[in-house]
Design a protein around this motif. Sequence first.
Motif, PDB file in Angstrom:
ATOM      1  N   ALA A  49       0.832  -1.204   0.000  1.00 14.27           N
ATOM      2  CA  ALA A  49       0.000   0.000   0.000  1.00 14.27           C
ATOM      3  C   ALA A  49       0.872   1.261   0.000  1.00 14.27           C
ATOM      4  O   ALA A  49       0.545   2.256  -0.667  1.00 14.27           O
ATOM      5  N   ALA A  50       1.979   1.220   0.732  1.00 14.49           N
ATOM      6  CA  ALA A  50       2.887   2.368   0.755  1.00 14.49           C
ATOM      7  C   ALA A  50       3.492   2.603  -0.629  1.00 14.49           C
ATOM      8  O   ALA A  50       3.711   3.751  -1.033  1.00 14.49           O
ATOM      9  N   LEU A  51       3.754   1.533  -1.360  1.00 13.96           N
ATOM     10  CA  LEU A  51       4.260   1.671  -2.724  1.00 13.96           C
ATOM     11  C   LEU A  51       3.238   2.406  -3.596  1.00 13.96           C
ATOM     12  O   LEU A  51       3.588   3.294  -4.377  1.00 13.96           O
ATOM     13  N   THR A  52       1.963   2.028  -3.448  1.00 14.08           N
ATOM     14  CA  THR A  52       0.913   2.713  -4.215  1.00 14.08           C
ATOM     15  C   THR A  52       0.881   4.206  -3.875  1.00 14.08           C
ATOM     16  O   THR A  52       0.796   5.057  -4.764  1.00 14.08           O
ATOM     17  N   ARG A  53       0.925   4.515  -2.582  1.00 12.93           N
ATOM     18  CA  ARG A  53       0.887   5.923  -2.183  1.00 12.93           C
ATOM     19  C   ARG A  53       2.090   6.689  -2.731  1.00 12.93           C
ATOM     20  O   ARG A  53       1.969   7.829  -3.162  1.00 12.93           O
ATOM     21  N   ARG A  54       3.264   6.053  -2.718  1.00 11.49           N
ATOM     22  CA  ARG A  54       4.484   6.723  -3.190  1.00 11.49           C
ATOM     23  C   ARG A  54       4.431   6.972  -4.694  1.00 11.49           C
ATOM     24  O   ARG A  54       4.821   8.046  -5.171  1.00 11.49           O
ATOM     25  N   LEU A  55       3.926   6.008  -5.446  1.00  9.56           N
ATOM     26  CA  LEU A  55       3.904   6.133  -6.900  1.00  9.56           C
ATOM     27  C   LEU A  55       2.803   7.062  -7.382  1.00  9.56           C
ATOM     28  O   LEU A  55       2.959   7.747  -8.385  1.00  9.56           O
ATOM     29  N   THR A  56       1.659   7.062  -6.679  1.00 10.83           N
ATOM     30  CA  THR A  56       0.513   7.843  -7.151  1.00 10.83           C
ATOM     31  C   THR A  56       0.378   9.192  -6.470  1.00 10.83           C
ATOM     32  O   THR A  56      -0.285  10.083  -6.996  1.00 10.83           O
ATOM     33  N   GLY A  57       0.957   9.318  -5.268  1.00  7.79           N
ATOM     34  CA  GLY A  57       0.759  10.541  -4.505  1.00  7.79           C
ATOM     35  C   GLY A  57      -0.648  10.677  -3.965  1.00  7.79           C
ATOM     36  O   GLY A  57      -1.062  11.760  -3.557  1.00  7.79           O
ATOM     37  N   GLN A  58      -1.394   9.546  -3.938  1.00  9.00           N
ATOM     38  CA  GLN A  58      -2.774   9.573  -3.482  1.00  9.00           C
ATOM     39  C   GLN A  58      -2.954   8.620  -2.310  1.00  9.00           C
ATOM     40  O   GLN A  58      -2.155   7.695  -2.129  1.00  9.00           O
ATOM     41  N   GLU A  59      -4.038   8.828  -1.561  1.00  5.12           N
ATOM     42  CA  GLU A  59      -4.399   7.944  -0.460  1.00  5.12           C
ATOM     43  C   GLU A  59      -5.534   7.055  -0.934  1.00  5.12           C
ATOM     44  O   GLU A  59      -6.675   7.526  -1.087  1.00  5.12           O
ATOM     45  N   PRO A  60      -5.287   5.773  -1.215  1.00  6.59           N
ATOM     46  CA  PRO A  60      -6.358   4.891  -1.692  1.00  6.59           C
ATOM     47  C   PRO A  60      -7.462   4.761  -0.656  1.00  6.59           C
ATOM     48  O   PRO A  60      -7.261   4.986   0.540  1.00  6.59           O
ATOM     49  N   GLU A  61      -8.642   4.359  -1.134  1.00  9.81           N
ATOM     50  CA  GLU A  61      -9.791   4.269  -0.234  1.00  9.81           C
ATOM     51  C   GLU A  61      -9.665   3.133   0.762  1.00  9.81           C
ATOM     52  O   GLU A  61     -10.342   3.125   1.786  1.00  9.81           O
ATOM     53  N   SER A  62      -8.829   2.136   0.459  1.00  9.75           N
ATOM     54  CA  SER A  62      -8.652   1.018   1.382  1.00  9.75           C
ATOM     55  C   SER A  62      -7.306   0.374   1.107  1.00  9.75           C
ATOM     56  O   SER A  62      -6.740   0.513   0.013  1.00  9.75           O
ATOM     57  N   THR A  63      -6.809  -0.335   2.107  1.00  9.43           N
ATOM     58  CA  THR A  63      -5.548  -1.061   1.931  1.00  9.43           C
ATOM     59  C   THR A  63      -5.679  -2.109   0.834  1.00  9.43           C
ATOM     60  O   THR A  63      -4.756  -2.309   0.035  1.00  9.43           O
ATOM     61  N   GLU A  64      -6.816  -2.775   0.785  1.00 12.58           N
ATOM     62  CA  GLU A  64      -7.004  -3.823  -0.224  1.00 12.58           C
ATOM     63  C   GLU A  64      -6.873  -3.250  -1.637  1.00 12.58           C
ATOM     64  O   GLU A  64      -6.214  -3.837  -2.497  1.00 12.58           O
ATOM     65  N   ARG A  65      -7.493  -2.086  -1.879  1.00 15.77           N
ATOM     66  CA  ARG A  65      -7.383  -1.456  -3.195  1.00 15.77           C
ATOM     67  C   ARG A  65      -5.931  -1.068  -3.485  1.00 15.77           C
ATOM     68  O   ARG A  65      -5.440  -1.222  -4.608  1.00 15.77           O
ATOM     69  N   ALA A  66      -5.267  -0.537  -2.487  1.00 12.74           N
ATOM     70  CA  ALA A  66      -3.877  -0.124  -2.677  1.00 12.74           C
ATOM     71  C   ALA A  66      -2.992  -1.307  -3.012  1.00 12.74           C
ATOM     72  O   ALA A  66      -2.106  -1.225  -3.871  1.00 12.74           O
ATOM     73  N   VAL A  67      -3.217  -2.432  -2.337  1.00  2.76           N
ATOM     74  CA  VAL A  67      -2.421  -3.642  -2.599  1.00  2.76           C
ATOM     75  C   VAL A  67      -2.665  -4.121  -4.025  1.00  2.76           C
ATOM     76  O   VAL A  67      -1.730  -4.477  -4.748  1.00  2.76           O
ATOM     77  N   GLU A  68      -3.922  -4.146  -4.432  1.00  2.00           N
ATOM     78  CA  GLU A  68      -4.246  -4.578  -5.805  1.00  2.00           C
ATOM     79  C   GLU A  68      -3.539  -3.699  -6.829  1.00  2.00           C
ATOM     80  O   GLU A  68      -2.997  -4.201  -7.823  1.00  2.00           O
ATOM     81  N   TRP A  69      -3.556  -2.386  -6.587  1.00  2.00           N
ATOM     82  CA  TRP A  69      -2.924  -1.477  -7.548  1.00  2.00           C
ATOM     83  C   TRP A  69      -1.420  -1.712  -7.598  1.00  2.00           C
ATOM     84  O   TRP A  69      -0.830  -1.743  -8.693  1.00  2.00           O
ATOM     85  N   ALA A  70      -0.793  -1.878  -6.441  1.00  2.00           N
ATOM     86  CA  ALA A  70       0.659  -2.095  -6.412  1.00  2.00           C
ATOM     87  C   ALA A  70       1.048  -3.367  -7.160  1.00  2.00           C
ATOM     88  O   ALA A  70       2.025  -3.394  -7.919  1.00  2.00           O
ATOM     89  N   ILE A  71       0.277  -4.439  -6.963  1.00  3.70           N
ATOM     90  CA  ILE A  71       0.581  -5.696  -7.653  1.00  3.70           C
ATOM     91  C   ILE A  71       0.425  -5.512  -9.155  1.00  3.70           C
ATOM     92  O   ILE A  71       1.254  -5.997  -9.950  1.00  3.70           O
ATOM     93  N   THR A  72      -0.618  -4.799  -9.562  1.00  2.00           N
ATOM     94  CA  THR A  72      -0.801  -4.536 -10.986  1.00  2.00           C
ATOM     95  C   THR A  72       0.386  -3.751 -11.536  1.00  2.00           C
ATOM     96  O   THR A  72       0.896  -4.047 -12.627  1.00  2.00           O
ATOM     97  N   TRP A  73       0.848  -2.744 -10.785  1.00  2.00           N
ATOM     98  CA  TRP A  73       2.005  -1.966 -11.238  1.00  2.00           C
ATOM     99  C   TRP A  73       3.220  -2.873 -11.427  1.00  2.00           C
ATOM    100  O   TRP A  73       3.921  -2.777 -12.445  1.00  2.00           O
ATOM    101  N   LEU A  74       3.465  -3.746 -10.500  1.00  2.00           N
ATOM    102  CA  LEU A  74       4.606  -4.667 -10.617  1.00  2.00           C
ATOM    103  C   LEU A  74       4.428  -5.617 -11.789  1.00  2.00           C
ATOM    104  O   LEU A  74       5.414  -6.031 -12.416  1.00  2.00           O
ATOM    105  N   GLN A  75       3.179  -5.978 -12.108  1.00  2.00           N
ATOM    106  CA  GLN A  75       2.929  -6.885 -13.225  1.00  2.00           C
ATOM    107  C   GLN A  75       3.207  -6.231 -14.570  1.00  2.00           C
ATOM    108  O   GLN A  75       3.635  -6.914 -15.505  1.00  2.00           O
TER     109      GLN A  75
END
Length: 986
Positions: free
Chosen positions: A245-271
Amino acid sequence: MIEFLLGWLAEEALAKGSQRLFAEPDVQAVLKKARAKFEASLPAPVPEAVGMLLTDSAWFAAPESSAVVFKDLFVARFEPLAEAVIQRGPLSGRTAAAVLADHDLTVDDVARIVAEAVESSVREVAAERGGLPELLRQADTRLLLDKVTAPSGLPRAASVTAATGLNNLPRPPATIFVGRGEALRDLDDALTGDANVVITQSVYGLGGVGKSELALHHAHASRARYVLRWWITAADPRRLDAGLAALTRRLTGQEPESTERAVEWAITWLQVHRGWLLILDNVENADDIQPLLGQLNHGHVLITSRRDIGWHRLAIPIKLDVLAPESGTDLLTGLTGRTSAEMRAVAEAIATELGNLPLALEQASAYIHQTGVTFDRYLAKLKAQPAKMHAATGDGSTAYTTIDRLWRITLETIAKRNPTAVGLLHLLAHYAPDDIPREILPTEWNEDETDELLGLLASYSMITLTDDAISMHRLVQAVLRATESAESRGMREPALDLVSAALPENPQQNVAGWSFWRRLTPHVLALAAAEDGSETLGAILNQAVIFELTQGNAAAAHSLACSSLRICEAALGPDHADVASRLANLASTLWSLGRAADALALQQRALTITETTLGADHPDVGDQLANLAITLRALGRTVDALPFNERALTITETAFGPSHPHVAARLANLATTLWTLGRAEEALGLNERALDIAETTYGPDHPNVAEYLSTLAACLRTMGRAADALPLNERALTVTETAFGPEHPEVAARLDGLAASLCTVGRAADALPHQQRALTIAETTLDPHHPNITHQLTNLASVLCALGRVADALPLNERALAIAETTLGPDHPNLAARLAGLAASLYELGRAADALPHQQRALTITETTLGPDHPKVAHRLANLGAILRELGRAADALPHQQRALTITETILGPKHPDVAHHLTNVAVTKRRMGMPDEALPLLNRALDIAAATYGTRHQHYQDAQIERSRTLNAACPCGSGRKFRRCHRK
């Protein structure tokens, strides 16, 4: 990436025909843009060959549309096409491979360039047209969609690039790093491709050997290789998710609505990106990271762990042992700056005494540097300590002995400077090693004094500090615990007191305190591991039980409840009144685990203890009676529950008076029992009285009032008065939102009730957003696998079914079942409910054959856990009968439906509304079996019950009336050929 592109093209071509596909404006726009892009990157005449390849109808001659098949076709067909084009031009006579080699390219490079061109073109077309083109939106290509859309307002993962050198490395690597050259080379060699590398150690699972330092040096030395280097302390799934989730926040500069959403986004970015290094530090359990690794197919993942648990199954293992003697000496002399030959000889002796363990050598260097003691003096002190093994090791390891001898010296020095600091260190050793909240420290210390003590300990590397947390290395903690000194034992009770004082109140309702509860839970568990009979610990565990139940962690709550009960019984005796309250909490955990029968025995004992110690008419007896009644009702023994409810009400009214809020709770419980027994009118009066008491006591806007409003609304709804229930549900929602805020779990419960009433009055479309919001609240406030989420998923599926969107309901029921299977185990009664929900969706979709095994399994679980005569068994039997009847097996369905009728009549009485439902089911089956003469009296009786319970305008009555008409119009079994009604008209 190219395989996803080609798989999409193939699927669309097979559905539409290749010529029609390439005539689509969306596809033409994408391919036109892509052609311009890869023409700029590829040497002539390669783009011409690629263009021919992408629009060649021969692509779609294969019988399968697998992405893998089309990737192979690309590789196989590109070179022949390219060479055919080459032979027509000035490069005639050369091979495609040679032409590409002139430009330092390969066929794989061409595939990558083309794929990236198409992907960026899709994004541009989407931007130009104000959204994703319809044709592409229909494509079943998850990663491609992720590149052009993103949930929750986050940017598209593919469109976000990491700034050069982006990293979150915890610190610069150590200046002096010796004895690890070979390991660092092995690590670098292993990370030349897409392999994952795990570093393990052979120091009996203890830390301090330098795994993290090795990873840090690799990350620093190879910084030019990676666009991103991201460090996650992955000791447990929660921290792994937090790091992603911290990776998502660092890359996007945004606060996701939930940890689960942030984790999904980070994994997608790595993919979808390459050139990154992910460091998972201090992994304790391979199962925690295996799901993440399974989703990554390129990039570098470096894992460090204290445990050697078969990492070869996931990655390339590199074992890291203690330093060689010469390297250990180098480290000690380098860190202290004492490098003369004479000093080196003594340093070698010190390193040997310390087992050449890097952490021990670093701690020794810190001590020597801090105190200025000579090597000889330090060695003499070290040898003066007895070289004995701690009982905790039992495996021949010298690690504890080494660190113990080192830390005894260090602790003596710290004690001379400030004895309180050593006491604080012993106190901290009773907690979990990481993330000890600073705010739990003694309040009698002022801020400056606290900072001084912590700073002293940190200067000797005994702890590490952040702004709000303290961490202690596991070796330091292990040694301090193993000493069993009087000072260590003397700090256990203060450690318990500090946690007890810090626990947020009311863990069941105080959602704002949940985040701090989560931080404290590892420390509560650490204290519980050394169960010592302290009643303070017992009280802490009792509160932790309630918290874990709110989080859906029934198994963890059960373990804590058992410990809390043992402590209480040992301290106060088996028949103390406090033991009864612990028994009640333990029973609640069994309830959540689906073991109501086991809970019943504990509640009966709790009742006996309370009656014996406090008297038969004490208010606490009323509490125990109410709990017992709820369990009996859950076990299908509603008739047995009734006298317990009635006695609980009598005791409470006598003790507190008829208008006390406790009386309202008893009234509501009694009403539920009467309602279950089909005595809805009596239940309605009790619910109305309970609401009146609550409003008088608390005022109209208290959250407790909302509970009684919801209960009354549910009663009205079952009586066919959903229109009267609706304003009560709306008011309950307003009161709860005002009291707790819009995102509280109680709000989700109120939304459930409102949606149910709206559906009942035929307003399913209005119910849908409320039910969707209830699910969102549950997912936001609860663990992703919390059982309550399955409840919300099932409710949402029911609303969708009411709207005729059964296909949309099916995946929700499937997800609910998957969560239940994972969290509840294979035999939980709530799992049966999820199986039944899935079966219902399949049945409505016309897939009765697929529904059958799920319904059969639901019946088996319900019979096993609740007994063969439970009302829920009747419900499962009725549904199973309906499925069998739909499959043309009416003769097989009939005995199930008849048994359901018998159970319901026996348990709930012959005039219960559920009896009418079962009578109608049996009648339908008999009609289909050609027995309308046997069906008709059943339907007449069902109509009488429905009319008496609901009135003749209720849907249940109308359904039975329609079936009666069908029966009267069926062929007469006498063989006359006439309708049953005409043949037997009187």
